[in-house]
Design a protein around this motif. Structure first.
Motif, PDB file in Angstrom:
ATOM      1  N   THR A  63       0.951  -1.096  -0.084  1.00 60.05           N
ATOM      2  CA  THR A  63       0.084   0.255   0.085  1.00 60.05           C
ATOM      3  C   THR A  63       0.879   1.203   0.108  1.00 60.05           C
ATOM      4  OG1 THR A  63      -1.742  -1.344   1.132  1.00 60.05           O
ATOM      5  CG2 THR A  63      -1.729   1.177   1.247  1.00 60.05           C
ATOM      6  N   ASP A  90      -2.803   3.659  -2.585  1.00 62.28           N
ATOM      7  CA  ASP A  90      -3.187   2.894  -3.812  1.00 62.28           C
ATOM      8  C   ASP A  90      -2.483   1.192  -3.289  1.00 62.28           C
ATOM      9  OD1 ASP A  90      -2.908   1.495  -6.320  1.00 62.28           O
ATOM     10  OD2 ASP A  90      -0.841   2.010  -6.544  1.00 62.28           O
ATOM     11  N   LYS A  92      -2.646  -2.745  -3.200  1.00 62.70           N
ATOM     12  CA  LYS A  92      -2.375  -3.664  -4.465  1.00 62.70           C
ATOM     13  C   LYS A  92      -2.042  -4.916  -3.933  1.00 62.70           C
ATOM     14  CE  LYS A  92      -3.438  -1.032  -8.005  1.00 62.70           C
ATOM     15  NZ  LYS A  92      -4.528  -1.102  -8.808  1.00 62.70           N
ATOM     16  N   LYS A 105      -5.130  -6.130  -8.311  1.00 61.54           N
ATOM     17  CA  LYS A 105      -6.390  -5.817  -7.907  1.00 61.54           C
ATOM     18  C   LYS A 105      -5.981  -4.703  -6.479  1.00 61.54           C
ATOM     19  CE  LYS A 105      -8.179  -7.370 -11.596  1.00 61.54           C
ATOM     20  NZ  LYS A 105      -9.100  -8.271 -11.222  1.00 61.54           N
ATOM     21  N   ASP A 106      -7.405  -4.265  -6.145  1.00 58.37           N
ATOM     22  CA  ASP A 106      -7.242  -3.447  -4.722  1.00 58.37           C
ATOM     23  C   ASP A 106      -7.236  -4.494  -3.716  1.00 58.37           C
ATOM     24  OD1 ASP A 106      -7.065  -1.244  -6.328  1.00 58.37           O
ATOM     25  OD2 ASP A 106      -8.979  -0.400  -5.831  1.00 58.37           O
ATOM     26  N   ARG A 112      -9.603   3.833  -1.617  1.00 59.41           N
ATOM     27  CA  ARG A 112      -8.327   4.535  -2.218  1.00 59.41           C
ATOM     28  C   ARG A 112      -8.401   6.228  -1.724  1.00 59.41           C
ATOM     29  NH1 ARG A 112      -5.770   3.571  -7.016  1.00 59.41           N
ATOM     30  NH2 ARG A 112      -5.880   1.305  -7.564  1.00 59.41           N
ATOM     31  N   SER A 139     -14.829   0.481  -1.948  1.00 57.08           N
ATOM     32  CA  SER A 139     -13.791  -0.516  -1.532  1.00 57.08           C
ATOM     33  C   SER A 139     -14.531  -1.874  -2.109  1.00 57.08           C
ATOM     34  CB  SER A 139     -13.388  -0.530  -0.041  1.00 57.08           C
ATOM     35  OG  SER A 139     -14.372  -0.882   0.827  1.00 57.08           O
ATOM     36  N   ASN A 145     -11.709  -8.459  -6.388  1.00 58.17           N
ATOM     37  CA  ASN A 145     -12.674  -7.299  -6.695  1.00 58.17           C
ATOM     38  C   ASN A 145     -13.590  -7.768  -7.610  1.00 58.17           C
ATOM     39  OD1 ASN A 145      -9.774  -4.712  -6.895  1.00 58.17           O
ATOM     40  ND2 ASN A 145     -10.478  -6.084  -5.398  1.00 58.17           N
TER      41      ASN A 145
END
Length: 207
Positions: A63, A90, A92, A105-106, A112, A139, A145
């Motif tokens: 992050t 950010d 990931k 992906k998040d 964010r 989120s 995701n």
């Protein structure tokens, strides 16, 4: 029993400025976690096509972002005090060979964008009024995701809510307060429905 402990490397670079009215702070942050403990889908038996969700070690997630926070008193007039923060992140999943669909992906449940703003009016040394706003971006609940519908049970959606509060010092020992949380009665889900407009009242005694 075969789960490994997480190992994290965190870095932060911050700059702050302050005077007799308050302070402002800005920071850049970066955190990389190896063997992150996250629930994701995978076969219980190697080679099986049946997938199950359970906590596993994800090889690497990270992050990065920046945060701005401030607190100021006597803004324009002596009675007004403000504070707040803004965080841009950010998050990931960098490497996940067990579940390749999650790579890039998040991270689950990490928005964010987040922001808060609080304004307090000190009518006197005994009475104050506060108005606050809270914001968070959309989120996800899944590591890949794959949950596009957020306004439902197990969904994670963005929100903006406003709270209000009034504080009264009745005497040296007695204090009272009344407030409204989620003043606009916003309807949003963070896995489950969060409370809508809520009225609060407090009475406290301190020595």
């Amino acid at each position: 029993p075969r789960l490994r402990p997480e190992r994290a490397r965190s870095e932060e670079l911050a700059a702050s400025w302050s005077d007799d009215k308050g302070h402002v702070r800005q920071s850049l942050f970066d955190e990389a976690v190896r063997d992150a403990l996250i629930s994701q889908a995978a076969p219980l038996v190697p080679g099986s096509t049946a997938l199950f969700s359970f906590v596993q070690n994800v090889p690497k997630v990270r992050t990065r972002g920046l945060e701005l926070a401030f607190e100021r008193s006597r803004v324009l007039v002596p009675q007004l005090e403000i504070s707040g923060s803004l965080t841009l992140a950010d998050p990931k999943t960098v490497r996940d060979p067990v579940f390749p669909a999650a790579q890039g992906k998040d991270l689950p449940q990490v928005p964010r964008r987040r922001a808060t703003f609080v304004a307090t009016w000190h009518e006197s040394d005994k009475i104050s009024f506060t108005l606050a706003g809270r914001y968070a971006g959309r989120s996800f609940g899944t590591i890949d995701n794959s949950d596009p519908v957020s306004h439902t049970f197990q969904g994670f959606e963005g929100y903006f809510v406003v709270d209000a509060r009034a504080d009264f010092r009745i005497s040296r020992h007695w204090r009272a307060a009344v407030g409204v949380e989620n003043l606009g009665n916003d309807k949003y889900y963070l896995f489950h429905p969060f409370p809508q407009r809520t009225l609060t009242a407090e009475l406290s005694y301190r020595w």
